[in-house]
Write a protein that holds these residues in place. Sequence first.
Motif, PDB file in Angstrom:
ATOM      1  N   LEU A 287      59.274   5.626  44.322  1.00 37.69           N
ATOM      2  CA  LEU A 287      58.838   6.760  43.799  1.00 37.69           C
ATOM      3  C   LEU A 287      58.442   6.685  42.199  1.00 37.69           C
ATOM      4  O   LEU A 287      58.740   5.729  41.532  1.00 37.69           O
ATOM      5  CB  LEU A 287      60.029   7.790  43.771  1.00 37.69           C
ATOM      6  N   GLU A 288      57.716   7.736  42.024  1.00 35.65           N
ATOM      7  CA  GLU A 288      56.814   7.540  40.675  1.00 35.65           C
ATOM      8  C   GLU A 288      57.426   8.253  39.607  1.00 35.65           C
ATOM      9  O   GLU A 288      57.340   8.359  38.422  1.00 35.65           O
ATOM     10  CB  GLU A 288      55.388   7.787  40.907  1.00 35.65           C
ATOM     11  N   GLY A 289      58.452   9.611  39.963  1.00 39.58           N
ATOM     12  CA  GLY A 289      59.033  10.333  39.128  1.00 39.58           C
ATOM     13  C   GLY A 289      60.109  11.189  39.708  1.00 39.58           C
ATOM     14  O   GLY A 289      60.056  11.315  40.948  1.00 39.58           O
ATOM     15  N   SER A 290      61.179  11.875  38.877  1.00 34.40           N
ATOM     16  CA  SER A 290      62.024  12.454  39.370  1.00 34.40           C
ATOM     17  C   SER A 290      62.884  11.941  40.495  1.00 34.40           C
ATOM     18  O   SER A 290      63.256  12.508  41.517  1.00 34.40           O
ATOM     19  CB  SER A 290      61.545  13.984  39.659  1.00 34.40           C
ATOM     20  N   VAL A 291      63.152  10.702  40.071  1.00 38.84           N
ATOM     21  CA  VAL A 291      63.939   9.974  41.293  1.00 38.84           C
ATOM     22  C   VAL A 291      65.467  10.639  41.413  1.00 38.84           C
ATOM     23  O   VAL A 291      65.989  10.387  42.372  1.00 38.84           O
ATOM     24  CB  VAL A 291      64.224   8.418  40.975  1.00 38.84           C
ATOM     25  N   GLU A 292      65.876  11.421  40.626  1.00 34.74           N
ATOM     26  CA  GLU A 292      67.081  12.064  40.683  1.00 34.74           C
ATOM     27  C   GLU A 292      67.050  13.129  41.922  1.00 34.74           C
ATOM     28  O   GLU A 292      68.196  13.277  42.495  1.00 34.74           O
ATOM     29  CB  GLU A 292      67.556  12.990  39.426  1.00 34.74           C
ATOM     30  N   LEU A 293      66.053  13.427  42.377  1.00 36.77           N
ATOM     31  CA  LEU A 293      65.782  14.326  43.685  1.00 36.77           C
ATOM     32  C   LEU A 293      66.361  13.598  44.885  1.00 36.77           C
ATOM     33  O   LEU A 293      66.789  14.022  45.990  1.00 36.77           O
ATOM     34  CB  LEU A 293      64.623  14.753  43.638  1.00 36.77           C
ATOM     35  N   ALA A 294      66.023  12.192  44.901  1.00 35.00           N
ATOM     36  CA  ALA A 294      66.413  11.527  46.088  1.00 35.00           C
ATOM     37  C   ALA A 294      67.459  11.551  46.781  1.00 35.00           C
ATOM     38  O   ALA A 294      67.545  11.831  48.017  1.00 35.00           O
ATOM     39  CB  ALA A 294      65.680  10.106  45.773  1.00 35.00           C
ATOM     40  N   PRO A 295      68.634  11.363  46.041  1.00 37.37           N
ATOM     41  CA  PRO A 295      70.014  11.626  46.738  1.00 37.37           C
ATOM     42  C   PRO A 295      70.120  13.133  46.903  1.00 37.37           C
ATOM     43  O   PRO A 295      71.079  13.374  48.111  1.00 37.37           O
ATOM     44  CB  PRO A 295      70.911  10.784  45.851  1.00 37.37           C
ATOM     45  N   LEU A 296      69.916  13.875  46.179  1.00 32.93           N
ATOM     46  CA  LEU A 296      69.820  15.409  46.357  1.00 32.93           C
ATOM     47  C   LEU A 296      69.462  15.844  47.587  1.00 32.93           C
ATOM     48  O   LEU A 296      69.752  16.810  48.358  1.00 32.93           O
ATOM     49  CB  LEU A 296      69.463  16.029  45.170  1.00 32.93           C
ATOM     50  N   LEU A 297      68.219  15.384  48.075  1.00 30.74           N
ATOM     51  CA  LEU A 297      67.474  15.677  49.148  1.00 30.74           C
ATOM     52  C   LEU A 297      67.661  14.939  50.435  1.00 30.74           C
ATOM     53  O   LEU A 297      67.134  15.108  51.386  1.00 30.74           O
ATOM     54  CB  LEU A 297      65.821  16.117  48.625  1.00 30.74           C
TER      55      LEU A 297
END
Length: 206
Positions: free
Chosen positions: A134-144
């Motif tokens: 990913l290029e940004g906001s990797v924090e979203l990945a486990p949440l989604l």
Amino acid sequence: MKPVLALTKGRVEKQFIQFLQERDFDVAPLLDKGRKLQVETDQFFAFFAKGIDVATYVEHGIADLGIVGEDILMEIQPDVFDLLPLPFGKCRFAVAGEPHSNKAFGKQKIATKYPNITTNYFRKQGKSVDIVKLEGSVELAPLLGLADDIVDLVETGNTLKENGLVVKEEMFSITARCIANRNSLKLKKAMLYPLIDSFKIEEVVR
């Protein structure tokens, strides 16, 4: 003739300017540059670029020296000389995710901006993981549900906390680095070494 210095735009740039101020450099041209991408100071010419591009400019000899995060050097491994650490840009790599999520079966899926660093880290632990780049906001990945965990740089940990994530595993710490073009270091010693010496941490005692 002056050294040409490539500077990473943003946070590293601001910290480097403060670093220069502490060493009594004239930083007015750097502070007053407005939207200019190139400036000249009493000691050097400077231009501003993204970190990954700083490494490229130095590798190709457009810049003699560069100020860049160690994460860039570890991830893309440019053909440059890594001269010395600098006392700013300090942060750490960590594995993070939702507090109660643990992969029981199957291969762990990791989202990150740093696929090479992540792969090498887990390989040294004898683990094979699936990487989602990913290029940004990797924090979203486990949440989604895109990944089980993430690997990212952590400075304060506030972004993780605000998104309900926690550090699961500390990996290692990094800093900003001063890098040099290999040919410049050989051919322009007399011009570059006084500037390089002034960047050495032990040079200033306060």
